[in-house]
Design a protein around this motif. Structure first.
Motif, PDB file in Angstrom:
ATOM      1  N   ALA A 156       0.911  -1.152  -0.043  1.00 33.78           N
ATOM      2  CA  ALA A 156      -0.131  -0.078   0.128  1.00 33.78           C
ATOM      3  C   ALA A 156       0.741   1.185  -0.058  1.00 33.78           C
ATOM      4  CB  ALA A 156      -0.930   0.074   1.430  1.00 33.78           C
ATOM      5  N   PRO A 157       1.439   1.456  -1.052  1.00 34.04           N
ATOM      6  CA  PRO A 157       2.588   2.614  -0.976  1.00 34.04           C
ATOM      7  C   PRO A 157       1.686   3.967  -1.110  1.00 34.04           C
ATOM      8  CG  PRO A 157       2.132   1.542  -3.319  1.00 34.04           C
ATOM      9  CD  PRO A 157       1.457   0.863  -2.391  1.00 34.04           C
ATOM     10  N   THR A 158       2.357   5.004  -0.623  1.00 36.40           N
ATOM     11  CA  THR A 158       1.599   6.187  -0.291  1.00 36.40           C
ATOM     12  C   THR A 158       2.406   7.210  -1.191  1.00 36.40           C
ATOM     13  OG1 THR A 158       3.223   6.784   1.449  1.00 36.40           O
ATOM     14  CG2 THR A 158       0.981   5.919   1.848  1.00 36.40           C
ATOM     15  N   ALA A 159       3.524   7.190  -1.911  1.00 35.98           N
ATOM     16  CA  ALA A 159       4.216   8.171  -2.516  1.00 35.98           C
ATOM     17  C   ALA A 159       3.187   8.276  -4.048  1.00 35.98           C
ATOM     18  CB  ALA A 159       5.705   7.623  -2.977  1.00 35.98           C
ATOM     19  N   PRO A 160       3.192   9.535  -4.432  1.00 34.90           N
ATOM     20  CA  PRO A 160       2.463   9.847  -5.709  1.00 34.90           C
ATOM     21  C   PRO A 160       2.864   8.920  -6.889  1.00 34.90           C
ATOM     22  CG  PRO A 160       2.714  11.929  -4.219  1.00 34.90           C
ATOM     23  CD  PRO A 160       3.563  10.942  -3.559  1.00 34.90           C
ATOM     24  N   ALA A 161       4.312   8.918  -6.936  1.00 34.72           N
ATOM     25  CA  ALA A 161       4.707   8.252  -7.872  1.00 34.72           C
ATOM     26  C   ALA A 161       4.397   6.765  -8.255  1.00 34.72           C
ATOM     27  CB  ALA A 161       6.393   8.410  -7.785  1.00 34.72           C
ATOM     28  N   ALA A 162       3.809   6.186  -7.016  1.00 33.90           N
ATOM     29  CA  ALA A 162       3.400   4.786  -6.938  1.00 33.90           C
ATOM     30  C   ALA A 162       2.115   4.708  -7.615  1.00 33.90           C
ATOM     31  CB  ALA A 162       3.492   4.293  -5.557  1.00 33.90           C
ATOM     32  N   TRP A 163       1.259   5.780  -7.949  1.00 35.26           N
ATOM     33  CA  TRP A 163       0.208   5.635  -8.442  1.00 35.26           C
ATOM     34  C   TRP A 163      -0.238   6.380  -9.877  1.00 35.26           C
ATOM     35  CZ3 TRP A 163      -2.786   2.319  -5.985  1.00 35.26           C
ATOM     36  CH2 TRP A 163      -2.464   2.091  -4.923  1.00 35.26           C
ATOM     37  N   PRO A 164       0.514   5.710 -10.867  1.00 30.13           N
ATOM     38  CA  PRO A 164       0.353   6.392 -12.315  1.00 30.13           C
ATOM     39  C   PRO A 164      -1.108   6.207 -12.748  1.00 30.13           C
ATOM     40  CG  PRO A 164       1.999   4.648 -12.308  1.00 30.13           C
ATOM     41  CD  PRO A 164       1.482   4.755 -10.785  1.00 30.13           C
ATOM     42  N   ARG A 165      -1.417   6.682 -13.804  1.00 29.70           N
ATOM     43  CA  ARG A 165      -2.516   6.559 -14.409  1.00 29.70           C
ATOM     44  C   ARG A 165      -2.780   4.669 -14.884  1.00 29.70           C
ATOM     45  NH1 ARG A 165      -4.522   6.614 -20.157  1.00 29.70           N
ATOM     46  NH2 ARG A 165      -6.629   7.622 -20.218  1.00 29.70           N
ATOM     47  N   ASP A 166      -3.756   4.160 -14.618  1.00 34.76           N
ATOM     48  CA  ASP A 166      -3.890   2.732 -15.026  1.00 34.76           C
ATOM     49  C   ASP A 166      -2.840   1.905 -14.284  1.00 34.76           C
ATOM     50  OD1 ASP A 166      -5.990   2.838 -16.537  1.00 34.76           O
ATOM     51  OD2 ASP A 166      -5.038   2.930 -18.591  1.00 34.76           O
ATOM     52  N   VAL A 167      -2.458   2.095 -13.074  1.00 34.87           N
ATOM     53  CA  VAL A 167      -1.329   1.276 -12.470  1.00 34.87           C
ATOM     54  C   VAL A 167      -2.121  -0.016 -12.217  1.00 34.87           C
ATOM     55  CG1 VAL A 167      -2.035   2.500 -10.361  1.00 34.87           C
ATOM     56  CG2 VAL A 167       0.299   1.214 -10.817  1.00 34.87           C
ATOM     57  N   LEU A 168      -3.183   0.034 -12.057  1.00 37.22           N
ATOM     58  CA  LEU A 168      -3.827  -1.173 -11.404  1.00 37.22           C
ATOM     59  C   LEU A 168      -3.945  -2.283 -12.512  1.00 37.22           C
ATOM     60  CD1 LEU A 168      -6.774  -0.114  -8.967  1.00 37.22           C
ATOM     61  CD2 LEU A 168      -4.353  -0.667  -8.372  1.00 37.22           C
ATOM     62  N   MET A 195     -15.170   1.112   6.577  1.00 33.23           N
ATOM     63  CA  MET A 195     -14.599   0.138   5.656  1.00 33.23           C
ATOM     64  C   MET A 195     -13.113   0.007   5.629  1.00 33.23           C
ATOM     65  SD  MET A 195     -17.339   0.518   2.322  1.00 33.23           S
ATOM     66  CE  MET A 195     -16.519  -0.864   1.297  1.00 33.23           C
ATOM     67  N   MET A 196     -12.521   1.300   5.533  1.00 33.21           N
ATOM     68  CA  MET A 196     -11.142   1.426   5.621  1.00 33.21           C
ATOM     69  C   MET A 196     -10.631   0.765   7.033  1.00 33.21           C
ATOM     70  SD  MET A 196      -9.959   5.094   3.890  1.00 33.21           S
ATOM     71  CE  MET A 196     -10.518   6.090   4.936  1.00 33.21           C
ATOM     72  N   ALA A 197     -11.383   1.320   8.130  1.00 32.24           N
ATOM     73  CA  ALA A 197     -10.949   0.609   9.560  1.00 32.24           C
ATOM     74  C   ALA A 197     -10.871  -1.104   9.545  1.00 32.24           C
ATOM     75  CB  ALA A 197     -11.582   1.421  10.525  1.00 32.24           C
ATOM     76  N   ALA A 198     -12.045  -1.226   8.876  1.00 29.39           N
ATOM     77  CA  ALA A 198     -12.134  -2.886   8.830  1.00 29.39           C
ATOM     78  C   ALA A 198     -11.166  -3.677   8.008  1.00 29.39           C
ATOM     79  CB  ALA A 198     -13.560  -3.414   8.410  1.00 29.39           C
ATOM     80  N   GLY A 199     -10.557  -3.019   7.072  1.00 28.64           N
ATOM     81  CA  GLY A 199      -9.728  -3.680   5.951  1.00 28.64           C
ATOM     82  C   GLY A 199      -8.288  -3.235   6.508  1.00 28.64           C
ATOM     83  N   GLY A 200      -8.011  -2.524   7.194  1.00 22.69           N
ATOM     84  CA  GLY A 200      -6.727  -1.970   7.860  1.00 22.69           C
ATOM     85  C   GLY A 200      -6.258  -1.224   6.490  1.00 22.69           C
ATOM     86  N   LEU A 201      -6.840  -0.395   5.725  1.00 20.60           N
ATOM     87  CA  LEU A 201      -6.425   0.447   4.649  1.00 20.60           C
ATOM     88  C   LEU A 201      -5.937   1.895   5.188  1.00 20.60           C
ATOM     89  CD1 LEU A 201      -9.563  -0.490   2.436  1.00 20.60           C
ATOM     90  CD2 LEU A 201      -7.345  -1.540   2.466  1.00 20.60           C
ATOM     91  N   ARG A 202      -4.905   2.215   4.211  1.00 24.43           N
ATOM     92  CA  ARG A 202      -4.196   3.377   4.547  1.00 24.43           C
ATOM     93  C   ARG A 202      -4.891   4.516   3.559  1.00 24.43           C
ATOM     94  NH1 ARG A 202       2.125   2.361   4.093  1.00 24.43           N
ATOM     95  NH2 ARG A 202       2.465   4.234   4.973  1.00 24.43           N
ATOM     96  N   PRO A 203      -5.610   5.440   4.235  1.00 27.61           N
ATOM     97  CA  PRO A 203      -6.233   6.525   3.369  1.00 27.61           C
ATOM     98  C   PRO A 203      -5.304   7.127   2.380  1.00 27.61           C
ATOM     99  CG  PRO A 203      -6.504   7.003   5.714  1.00 27.61           C
ATOM    100  CD  PRO A 203      -5.252   5.720   5.657  1.00 27.61           C
ATOM    101  N   GLU A 204      -4.165   7.195   2.532  1.00 29.94           N
ATOM    102  CA  GLU A 204      -3.303   7.858   1.384  1.00 29.94           C
ATOM    103  C   GLU A 204      -3.224   6.872   0.388  1.00 29.94           C
ATOM    104  OE1 GLU A 204      -2.271   7.216   4.565  1.00 29.94           O
ATOM    105  OE2 GLU A 204      -1.537   9.150   5.564  1.00 29.94           O
ATOM    106  N   ALA A 205      -3.085   5.580   0.570  1.00 26.57           N
ATOM    107  CA  ALA A 205      -3.039   4.458  -0.549  1.00 26.57           C
ATOM    108  C   ALA A 205      -4.487   4.584  -1.336  1.00 26.57           C
ATOM    109  CB  ALA A 205      -2.728   3.194  -0.005  1.00 26.57           C
ATOM    110  N   MET A 206      -5.369   4.693  -0.468  1.00 26.73           N
ATOM    111  CA  MET A 206      -6.762   4.775  -1.232  1.00 26.73           C
ATOM    112  C   MET A 206      -6.932   5.926  -2.070  1.00 26.73           C
ATOM    113  SD  MET A 206      -8.044   1.911  -0.440  1.00 26.73           S
ATOM    114  CE  MET A 206      -6.398   1.388  -0.431  1.00 26.73           C
TER     115      MET A 206
END
Length: 222
Positions: free
Chosen positions: A42-54, A137-148
């Motif tokens: 679950a990276p948080t750096a903007p560079a880890a989230w380019p367009r269509d990365v998924l 839902m984020m709390a239940a899944g242990g999700l990082r807001p920055e990653a979402m």
């Protein structure tokens, strides 16, 4: 099998029994946690989230596994990711788009804006109920807001022309009370070899309905 936003392979596919139902037909089920979700990084750096990365992540997985003959099933964010894969050149044998309609693909920013507001502001969001639900839902899944938020920035809209070029046999399915991402029937009508189906439930509850597993397995058996 690609899960939805704020969810995981476990919550969308394994707990409801959908993965088991598909496996019972003799298929091998591959259900990754998308970037930022579940047990994936679950990276948080903007560079880890380019367009269509998924979509690029899943292309890398297909290449790593040397998969040439496969079906592609997605729900909500997973359906969006599956469509982006096809736009970029993926050629599954069959395609299932769950919890997704025409608007959700062609207007990627509108729903993303709602989620961004909910993630950033919680109870103080424009829709406080949505803000509370997203934070739960984020709390239940242990999700990082920055990653979402990173997931949202990677969204890319898909044009009507790109959707019309998806010519693999496709099933578009959603709950009877689910128009969160637009019209299922409208999306199915845009593709040359697709049909739209409704099952009981809304956007969140439909994955727990036995009918969803039934229509997916039946479609993949054809």
């Amino acid at each position: 099998m690609l899960h939805g936003f704020l969810a995981s392979a476990e919550t969308n596919w394994f707990l409801p029994g959908i993965a088991a139902a598909v496996a019972a037909t003799g298929r091998r089920v591959i259900a990754p946690d998308l970037r930022g979700h579940g047990r994936s990084d679950a990276p948080t750096a903007p560079a880890a989230w380019p367009r269509d990365v998924l979509a690029m992540d899943q292309e890398a997985l297909l290449a790593h596994l040397n998969l040439k003959d496969y079906d592609l099933v997605g729900y909500s964010l997973g359906a969006r990711t599956a469509v982006r894969m096809l736009v970029r050149g993926a050629r599954p044998r069959r395609l299932v788009l769950g919890g997704m309609g025409d608007r959700g693909l062609m207007e990627a920013g509108a729903r993303a804006a709602m989620f961004e507001d909910s993630i950033r502001h919680g109870d103080a969001a424009q829709d406080p109920r949505a803000g509370r639900r997203v934070h739960a839902m984020m709390a239940a899944g242990g999700l990082r807001p920055e990653a979402m938020l990173g997931v949202l920035t990677s969204f890319a809209a898909t044009s009507a022309e790109e959707i019309a070029a998806i010519d693999v046999p496709a099933l578009v399915v959603a709950g009877q009370r689910d128009d969160d991402n637009g019209s299922v029937e409208g999306l199915a009508g845009m593709m040359p070899d697709a049909r739209g189906v409704r099952v009981p439930g809304d956007h969140l509850s439909a994955v727990m309905e036995p009918a969803l597993a039934e229509v997916i397995t039946e479609f993949l058996k054809d």
